[in-house]
Design an enzyme around this catalytic site. Structure first.
Site, mmCIF file in Angstrom:
data_model
loop_
_atom_site.group_PDB
_atom_site.id
_atom_site.type_symbol
_atom_site.label_atom_id
_atom_site.label_comp_id
_atom_site.label_asym_id
_atom_site.label_seq_id
_atom_site.Cartn_x
_atom_site.Cartn_y
_atom_site.Cartn_z
ATOM 1 N N PRO A 77 0.746 -1.205 -0.265
ATOM 2 C CA PRO A 77 -0.021 -0.115 0.175
ATOM 3 C C PRO A 77 0.492 1.408 0.052
ATOM 4 O O PRO A 77 2.093 1.240 0.962
ATOM 5 C CB PRO A 77 -0.878 0.043 1.023
ATOM 6 C CG PRO A 77 -0.426 -1.489 2.223
ATOM 7 C CD PRO A 77 0.644 -1.695 0.990
ATOM 8 N N GLY A 123 2.346 5.022 0.927
ATOM 9 C CA GLY A 123 2.711 5.800 1.793
ATOM 10 C C GLY A 123 1.803 5.346 3.332
ATOM 11 O O GLY A 123 1.411 5.885 4.111
ATOM 12 N N ALA A 124 1.907 3.713 3.993
ATOM 13 C CA ALA A 124 1.749 3.501 4.536
ATOM 14 C C ALA A 124 2.172 2.923 5.881
ATOM 15 O O ALA A 124 2.112 2.184 6.852
ATOM 16 C CB ALA A 124 0.639 2.482 4.107
ATOM 17 N N GLY A 125 3.447 3.651 5.725
ATOM 18 C CA GLY A 125 4.587 3.016 5.897
ATOM 19 C C GLY A 125 5.305 1.464 6.112
ATOM 20 O O GLY A 125 6.133 0.957 6.739
ATOM 21 N N LEU A 126 4.809 1.011 4.862
ATOM 22 C CA LEU A 126 5.721 -0.956 4.521
ATOM 23 C C LEU A 126 6.508 -0.306 3.520
ATOM 24 O O LEU A 126 6.998 -0.968 3.572
ATOM 25 C CB LEU A 126 4.506 -1.068 3.901
ATOM 26 C CG LEU A 126 3.426 -1.297 5.225
ATOM 27 C CD1 LEU A 126 2.561 -2.974 4.549
ATOM 28 C CD2 LEU A 126 3.760 -2.219 6.301
ATOM 29 N N SER A 144 7.711 3.556 -1.517
ATOM 30 C CA SER A 144 8.411 4.328 -2.135
ATOM 31 C C SER A 144 10.438 3.536 -1.973
ATOM 32 O O SER A 144 10.637 3.357 -3.568
ATOM 33 C CB SER A 144 8.717 6.124 -1.825
ATOM 34 O OG SER A 144 9.456 5.513 -0.349
ATOM 35 N N ALA A 145 10.181 2.810 -1.441
ATOM 36 C CA ALA A 145 11.547 2.416 -1.157
ATOM 37 C C ALA A 145 11.929 0.779 -1.687
ATOM 38 O O ALA A 145 12.933 1.028 -3.222
ATOM 39 C CB ALA A 145 12.542 2.255 -0.274
ATOM 40 N N ALA A 146 10.722 0.547 -2.506
ATOM 41 C CA ALA A 146 10.440 -0.773 -3.175
ATOM 42 C C ALA A 146 10.594 -0.336 -4.916
ATOM 43 O O ALA A 146 11.346 -1.138 -5.594
ATOM 44 C CB ALA A 146 8.947 -1.843 -2.405
ATOM 45 N N ASP A 153 15.318 1.999 4.779
ATOM 46 C CA ASP A 153 14.123 1.132 3.683
ATOM 47 C C ASP A 153 15.016 0.843 2.915
ATOM 48 O O ASP A 153 14.057 -0.424 2.450
ATOM 49 C CB ASP A 153 12.798 2.647 2.742
ATOM 50 C CG ASP A 153 12.184 2.987 4.491
ATOM 51 O OD1 ASP A 153 12.076 3.419 5.518
ATOM 52 O OD2 ASP A 153 10.798 2.894 4.307
HETATM 53 N N1 LIG Z 1 2.908 1.301 -7.478
HETATM 54 C C1 LIG Z 1 3.456 2.185 -7.602
HETATM 55 N N2 LIG Z 1 3.728 2.880 -8.252
HETATM 56 C C2 LIG Z 1 3.835 4.472 -8.661
HETATM 57 N N3 LIG Z 1 4.796 4.987 -7.124
HETATM 58 C C3 LIG Z 1 5.222 4.574 -6.084
HETATM 59 C C4 LIG Z 1 3.941 3.508 -5.985
HETATM 60 N N4 LIG Z 1 4.102 2.862 -4.795
HETATM 61 C C5 LIG Z 1 4.593 4.315 -3.849
HETATM 62 N N5 LIG Z 1 5.125 4.765 -5.263
HETATM 63 C C6 LIG Z 1 5.327 6.093 -4.767
HETATM 64 O O1 LIG Z 1 5.922 6.138 -3.269
HETATM 65 C C7 LIG Z 1 4.936 7.381 -3.016
HETATM 66 C C8 LIG Z 1 4.643 6.851 -1.531
HETATM 67 O O2 LIG Z 1 5.225 7.008 -0.721
HETATM 68 P P1 LIG Z 1 6.204 7.342 1.332
HETATM 69 O O3 LIG Z 1 5.054 8.021 1.451
HETATM 70 O O4 LIG Z 1 7.547 7.301 1.461
HETATM 71 O O5 LIG Z 1 4.937 6.421 1.888
HETATM 72 P P2 LIG Z 1 5.203 4.443 2.294
HETATM 73 O O6 LIG Z 1 7.266 4.636 1.485
HETATM 74 O O7 LIG Z 1 5.794 4.604 3.262
HETATM 75 O O8 LIG Z 1 4.966 3.894 1.252
HETATM 76 C C9 LIG Z 1 3.660 7.388 -3.387
HETATM 77 O O9 LIG Z 1 3.016 9.186 -3.521
HETATM 78 C C10 LIG Z 1 4.620 7.071 -5.142
HETATM 79 O O10 LIG Z 1 5.046 8.031 -5.578
HETATM 80 C C1 LIG Z 2 10.281 8.256 9.216
HETATM 81 C C2 LIG Z 2 10.915 7.379 8.149
HETATM 82 O O1 LIG Z 2 12.507 6.872 9.512
HETATM 83 C C3 LIG Z 2 10.815 6.136 7.782
HETATM 84 C C4 LIG Z 2 9.533 6.650 6.223
HETATM 85 O O2 LIG Z 2 9.231 4.636 6.512
HETATM 86 P P1 LIG Z 2 8.029 5.237 5.166
HETATM 87 O O3 LIG Z 2 8.551 5.950 3.905
HETATM 88 O O4 LIG Z 2 7.081 5.803 6.121
HETATM 89 O O5 LIG Z 2 7.633 3.638 4.888
HETATM 90 C C5 LIG Z 2 11.772 8.293 7.396
HETATM 91 C C6 LIG Z 2 13.272 7.476 7.035
HETATM 92 O O6 LIG Z 2 14.094 6.602 7.313
HETATM 93 O O7 LIG Z 2 13.733 7.981 5.878
HETATM 94 MG MG LIG Z 3 9.033 5.708 2.078
#
Ligand SMILES: Nc1ncnc2c1ncn2[C@@H]1O[C@H](COP(=O)(O)OP(=O)(O)O)[C@@H](O)[C@H]1O
Ligand SMILES: C[C@@](O)(CCOP(=O)(O)O)CC(=O)O
Ligand SMILES: [Mg+2]
Length: 338
Positions: free
Chosen positions: A112, A114-117, A120-122, A164
């Site tokens: 999901p 932006g849900a903390g999993l 973005s890094a993946a 991440d």
């Molecule tokens: N399936 C996807 N396709 C394209 N971009 C994605 C996808 N999943 C995540 N992203 C990018 O990563 C962002 C979310 O990252 P972030 O706010 O750091 O939350 P988290 O890393 O916790 O999921 C999204 O707004 C988008 O830019």
């Molecule tokens: C809040 C933080 O420690 C983790 C953020 O993780 P996520 O993008 O919410 O999965 C920020 C970071 O380490 O870059």
């Molecule tokens: Mg992230």
């Protein structure tokens, strides 16, 4: 055509504090982002990312010279959504010394957003790996992790740790403290995730903690306390048998630290009513411990429970949209054979 997939992660301990040089221990989980990269004959980048909106959209833009896409949605929205993919392409071009390389990119993910999993890094890790391989210039994992970090750092305007991206690259459990990143041995921890269906803004939440830390000595102390807690947790993990099932005693001790970590994160203002509700539902169901994971503000909690009780309780908790068991992903980014 090259396809790579990289895992998301949960934080056992240490998010936010890791941004200020304290250690953190994230663990990769079997939910992955899959990126396909196909080199093009021109310098355009075409991105298909179905998950980015309810209907999905496709954009096409040219490389390197700051041109922005011509699409039927407001530009800031596109930039926010495209930032990570864009940054991954730039890193791949730089690594392969091919500034004008064009790609057709497809992103699919069961993490999901932006849900903390760590979605973005993946996406960034799988994107750089797929694009550099597609150009015939595969990177070793340390360089891949480093470039993925630089991509996140850029998009998050300097507010990112290596945690991440290193975890998603390497898989398993890792320890990150500043620039020092190492995989660590860990038992097979029984993670259960609760997801409220929402999201938090990582940049905003990190900036909020930074502001509190600048304003109040006790907020800075709270960040340091998280570091102390992580060091205690690491010692527990170091004494455990790697790969095997953890003892109940270890789960109880780790769980206690997770509960404490959640309290300190809440004090720093990054929890939410829905996250607190899921944390309490997990504890009431008998989880050894529960905390928010990642940036917070909304999104996911992680609990430790080898039984089904927490997952079942979360699935009946108001405000929890999805509950699932998250298996530790021992393997980080990998190539998917077509
Ligand atoms: N399936 C996807 N396709 C394209 N971009 C994605 C996808 N999943 C995540 N992203 C990018 O990563 C962002 C979310 O990252 P972030 O706010 O750091 O939350 P988290 O890393 O916790 O999921 C999204 O707004 C988008 O830019
Ligand atoms: C809040 C933080 O420690 C983790 C953020 O993780 P996520 O993008 O919410 O999965 C920020 C970071 O380490 O870059
Ligand atoms: Mg992230």
């Amino acid at each position: 055509m090259t396809v790579c997939e990289a895992p998301g992660k949960v934080y056992l301990f240490g998010e936010h504090a890791v941004v200020y040089g304290e250690p953190a221990v994230p663990a990769a989980i079997e939910r992955r982002a899959t990126v396909t990269a196909e080199p093009r004959s021109d310098d355009h980048v075409r991105v298909e990312a179905e998950d980015l909106s309810l209907d999905g959209f496709t954009v096409e833009y040219s490389g390197g010279n700051g041109d922005r896409p011509d699409v039927d949605v407001p530009t800031p929205l596109v930039e926010a959504a495209m930032g990570y993919v864009d940054a991954a392409v730039e890193q791949a071009r730089d690594a392969a010394d091919a500034p004008d390389a064009g790609f057709d990119i497809t992103v699919e993910s069961d993490i999901p957003l932006g849900a903390g999993l760590g979605s973005s890094a993946a996406v960034v890790v799988a994107g750089i790996d797929a694009a550099t391989r597609a150009l015939g210039e595969p990177l070793d994992r340390r360089e891949l992790a480093d470039r993925a970090y630089r991509a996140e750092y850029e998009v998050q305007e300097g507010q990112a740790s290596r945690a991440d991206t290193f975890c998603s690259t390497m898989g398993g459990a890792v320890r990150v403290e500043g620039d020092d990143c190492e995989p660590i041995e860990a038992p097979n921890l029984p993670f259960v995730v609760g997801f409220d269906g929402g999201a938090g803004d990582t940049g905003e939440l990190v900036a909020g903690v930074g502001a509190l830390r600048d304003e109040y000595r006790f907020a800075a102390d709270t960040v340091e306390s998280i570091g102390d807690l992580v060091r205690t947790g690491e010692e527990l993990l170091a004494d455990a048998v790697s790969g095997g099932d953890p003892s109940l005693e270890l789960l109880a001790e780790l769980g206690e630290l997770m509960d404490f970590n959640h309290g300190l994160l809440a004090a720093l203002g990054v929890s939410a009513r829905s996250l607190d509700a899921m944390v309490w539902a997990a504890r009431d169901a008998g989880a050894h411990g529960a905390k928010l994971t990642g940036a917070g503000g909304g999104g996911c909690i992680v609990a430790l429970d080898p039984s089904d009780a927490t997952e079942t309780a979360l699935s009946f908790t108001q405000g929890c949209e999805e509950a699932f068991r998250a298996e530790l992903a021992p393997e980080g980014v990998r190539v998917v054979e077509p």
